[in-house]
Scaffold this motif. Structure first.
Motif, PDB file in Angstrom:
ATOM      1  N   GLU A 268      45.619  13.695  94.277  1.00  8.17           N
ATOM      2  CA  GLU A 268      46.844  13.439  94.157  1.00  8.17           C
ATOM      3  C   GLU A 268      48.015  14.539  93.978  1.00  8.17           C
ATOM      4  O   GLU A 268      49.069  14.437  94.451  1.00  8.17           O
ATOM      5  CB  GLU A 268      47.114  12.132  93.205  1.00  8.17           C
ATOM      6  CG  GLU A 268      46.003  11.067  93.602  1.00  8.17           C
ATOM      7  CD  GLU A 268      46.352   9.865  92.569  1.00  8.17           C
ATOM      8  OE1 GLU A 268      46.803   9.942  91.686  1.00  8.17           O
ATOM      9  OE2 GLU A 268      45.804   8.750  92.900  1.00  8.17           O
ATOM     10  N   GLY A 269      47.363  15.249  93.014  1.00  6.81           N
ATOM     11  CA  GLY A 269      48.393  16.333  92.511  1.00  6.81           C
ATOM     12  C   GLY A 269      47.480  17.471  91.950  1.00  6.81           C
ATOM     13  O   GLY A 269      46.266  17.279  92.051  1.00  6.81           O
ATOM     14  N   SER A 270      47.936  18.520  91.287  1.00  6.46           N
ATOM     15  CA  SER A 270      47.157  19.613  90.529  1.00  6.46           C
ATOM     16  C   SER A 270      46.344  19.055  89.697  1.00  6.46           C
ATOM     17  O   SER A 270      46.760  18.047  89.023  1.00  6.46           O
ATOM     18  CB  SER A 270      48.180  20.637  89.979  1.00  6.46           C
ATOM     19  OG  SER A 270      48.733  21.202  91.166  1.00  6.46           O
ATOM     20  N   MET A 271      45.018  19.582  89.678  1.00  2.74           N
ATOM     21  CA  MET A 271      44.181  18.961  88.731  1.00  2.74           C
ATOM     22  C   MET A 271      43.300  20.065  88.338  1.00  2.74           C
ATOM     23  O   MET A 271      43.040  20.930  88.997  1.00  2.74           O
ATOM     24  CB  MET A 271      43.417  17.844  89.334  1.00  2.74           C
ATOM     25  CG  MET A 271      42.451  18.298  90.461  1.00  2.74           C
ATOM     26  SD  MET A 271      41.911  17.102  91.688  1.00  2.74           S
ATOM     27  CE  MET A 271      40.943  16.093  90.461  1.00  2.74           C
ATOM     28  N   ASN A 272      42.845  19.994  86.855  1.00  2.52           N
ATOM     29  CA  ASN A 272      41.875  20.712  86.211  1.00  2.52           C
ATOM     30  C   ASN A 272      40.624  20.076  85.979  1.00  2.52           C
ATOM     31  O   ASN A 272      40.625  18.932  85.534  1.00  2.52           O
ATOM     32  CB  ASN A 272      42.362  21.191  84.962  1.00  2.52           C
ATOM     33  CG  ASN A 272      41.282  21.827  84.025  1.00  2.52           C
ATOM     34  OD1 ASN A 272      40.489  22.416  84.608  1.00  2.52           O
ATOM     35  ND2 ASN A 272      41.411  21.709  82.875  1.00  2.52           N
ATOM     36  N   LEU A 273      39.670  20.447  86.462  1.00  3.42           N
ATOM     37  CA  LEU A 273      38.395  19.515  86.618  1.00  3.42           C
ATOM     38  C   LEU A 273      37.369  20.048  85.345  1.00  3.42           C
ATOM     39  O   LEU A 273      36.359  19.591  85.198  1.00  3.42           O
ATOM     40  CB  LEU A 273      37.428  20.020  87.867  1.00  3.42           C
ATOM     41  CG  LEU A 273      37.967  19.632  89.360  1.00  3.42           C
ATOM     42  CD1 LEU A 273      37.118  20.187  90.397  1.00  3.42           C
ATOM     43  CD2 LEU A 273      38.292  18.293  89.338  1.00  3.42           C
ATOM     44  N   GLY A 274      37.826  21.029  84.478  1.00  2.00           N
ATOM     45  CA  GLY A 274      37.186  21.400  83.452  1.00  2.00           C
ATOM     46  C   GLY A 274      36.067  22.207  83.768  1.00  2.00           C
ATOM     47  O   GLY A 274      36.039  23.092  84.649  1.00  2.00           O
ATOM     48  N   THR A 275      34.906  22.268  82.822  1.00  2.00           N
ATOM     49  CA  THR A 275      33.718  23.093  83.167  1.00  2.00           C
ATOM     50  C   THR A 275      32.767  22.354  83.923  1.00  2.00           C
ATOM     51  O   THR A 275      32.317  21.099  83.595  1.00  2.00           O
ATOM     52  CB  THR A 275      33.144  23.494  81.691  1.00  2.00           C
ATOM     53  OG1 THR A 275      34.336  24.355  81.136  1.00  2.00           O
ATOM     54  CG2 THR A 275      32.057  24.362  82.054  1.00  2.00           C
ATOM     55  N   ILE A 276      32.235  22.809  85.007  1.00  2.00           N
ATOM     56  CA  ILE A 276      31.002  22.255  85.703  1.00  2.00           C
ATOM     57  C   ILE A 276      29.807  23.073  85.562  1.00  2.00           C
ATOM     58  O   ILE A 276      29.915  24.284  85.751  1.00  2.00           O
ATOM     59  CB  ILE A 276      31.595  22.269  87.173  1.00  2.00           C
ATOM     60  CG1 ILE A 276      32.962  21.457  87.299  1.00  2.00           C
ATOM     61  CG2 ILE A 276      30.379  21.779  87.954  1.00  2.00           C
ATOM     62  CD1 ILE A 276      33.417  21.809  88.733  1.00  2.00           C
ATOM     63  N   PHE A 277      28.974  22.149  85.096  1.00  3.49           N
ATOM     64  CA  PHE A 277      27.714  22.995  84.739  1.00  3.49           C
ATOM     65  C   PHE A 277      26.560  23.030  85.790  1.00  3.49           C
ATOM     66  O   PHE A 277      26.534  22.127  86.351  1.00  3.49           O
ATOM     67  CB  PHE A 277      26.982  22.459  83.285  1.00  3.49           C
ATOM     68  CG  PHE A 277      27.675  22.686  81.992  1.00  3.49           C
ATOM     69  CD1 PHE A 277      27.664  23.721  81.158  1.00  3.49           C
ATOM     70  CD2 PHE A 277      28.694  21.846  81.561  1.00  3.49           C
ATOM     71  CE1 PHE A 277      28.254  24.003  80.115  1.00  3.49           C
ATOM     72  CE2 PHE A 277      29.594  21.773  80.539  1.00  3.49           C
ATOM     73  CZ  PHE A 277      29.141  23.329  79.977  1.00  3.49           C
ATOM     74  N   PHE A 278      25.874  24.018  85.842  1.00  3.82           N
ATOM     75  CA  PHE A 278      24.573  24.189  86.636  1.00  3.82           C
ATOM     76  C   PHE A 278      23.187  23.882  85.682  1.00  3.82           C
ATOM     77  O   PHE A 278      23.437  24.199  84.542  1.00  3.82           O
ATOM     78  CB  PHE A 278      24.487  25.414  87.345  1.00  3.82           C
ATOM     79  CG  PHE A 278      25.373  25.530  88.669  1.00  3.82           C
ATOM     80  CD1 PHE A 278      24.721  24.902  89.892  1.00  3.82           C
ATOM     81  CD2 PHE A 278      26.408  26.183  88.568  1.00  3.82           C
ATOM     82  CE1 PHE A 278      25.662  25.061  91.025  1.00  3.82           C
ATOM     83  CE2 PHE A 278      27.385  26.252  89.794  1.00  3.82           C
ATOM     84  CZ  PHE A 278      26.828  25.683  90.984  1.00  3.82           C
TER      85      PHE A 278
END
Length: 278
Positions: A268-278
């Protein structure tokens, strides 16, 4: 014939308002016969700087968009004016005649960019003249360009064919092209204001380290890659220049030795997904 063009680099504008203040310094209290009457002390913003914040903490940026008169080649204000009150000069500058335009308040609403202002005391519509009175005296640039400390503003006087080459080589755009007014104000890095981004960080859970060099791919529909990036040494990534309100995507994150991560996103608009872990 060579014509004046204004180029605005959105990435270099820091909202210092020097352009706005220099315009006030030039026009408040000063009449320039046949060009303009004195600008009021308040309300008018012939160089109006718009502001937009994108993203969420801590992945946030702010863009500033200076909007003067666009000096359009197909200007609605010229078409709607009476008795030739608004006209385009041979050098590309659009002028509102301060005498002929008296009483023509309707002209304020003819500009789709909102660049025309009403002077109640003088009963006349007004706007940026690109400091035509100074250019006619031999100045190389208007006051706003002269006052810009970051080089965000510059003017070029060039023939249309030469200007077209500059537009293509510098990837310049016009603001709100759907208006079809053929402006002579061009923007660089306009995406900073008109588009959105997806940002985040990638990390390895079992080692508690940043995942530098992870491949992030944004995919739309039938596996069409829209944008791609590598995470930096902090594991951060940013995919910019995306269209707001553009629907569903898949974000694929690949890192050597680990199973690919796939996220479904509604953009929808700019977004921060935070930390994505493997």
């Amino acid at each position: 014939m060579k014509k004046w063009n204004l180029i605005i680099d959105v990435a270099k504008c820091h909202d210092c308002n020097n352009c706005f203040l220099s315009c006030k310094d030039e026009y408040v209290g000063n009449d320039f016969p046949s060009y303009s009457v004195a600008q009021p002390n308040h309300a008018h913003r012939w160089m109006n700087i718009m502001r937009k914040e994108r993203g969420q903490y801590p992945k946030v940026d702010v863009a500033y968009l200076p909007i003067p008169c666009m000096h359009c080649d197909d200007a609605p204000c010229i078409k709607k004016s009476k008795d030739g009150a608004v006209y385009k000069r041979d050098d590309g500058i659009v002028i509102i005649d301060p005498e002929k335009a008296k009483g023509q308040k309707h002209l304020v609403n003819t500009c789709p960019y909102g660049a025309i202002w009403w002077n109640e005391e003088k009963a006349v519509p007004q706007k940026c003249t690109l400091c035509a009175h100074l250019l006619d005296e031999g100045w190389k640039e208007p006051r706003c360009v002269q006052a810009c400390p970051t080089g965000a503003l510059r003017v070029i006087k060039a023939e249309d064919r030469e200007m077209q080459k500059i537009i293509e080589s510098e990837n310049l755009e016009v603001y709100q092209p759907q208006y079809e007014t053929r402006p002579r104000v061009y923007y660089k890095n306009l995406y900073r204001y008109t588009t959105c981004f997806i940002a985040g960080s990638v990390a390895i859970r079992d080692t508690d380290e940043c995942a530098e060099g992870a491949t992030i791919s944004l995919i739309k529909g039938s596996k069409k890659t829209i944008a791609e990036a590598l995470s930096n040494n902090y594991g951060d990534f940013k995919l910019d220049g995306l269209t707001e309100q553009s629907g569903q995507y898949q974000l694929e994150i690949a890192y050597p030795g680990y199973e690919k991560q796939i996220l479904n996103i509604e953009l929808e608009g700019s977004m921060n997904l935070g930390t994505i872990f493997f």
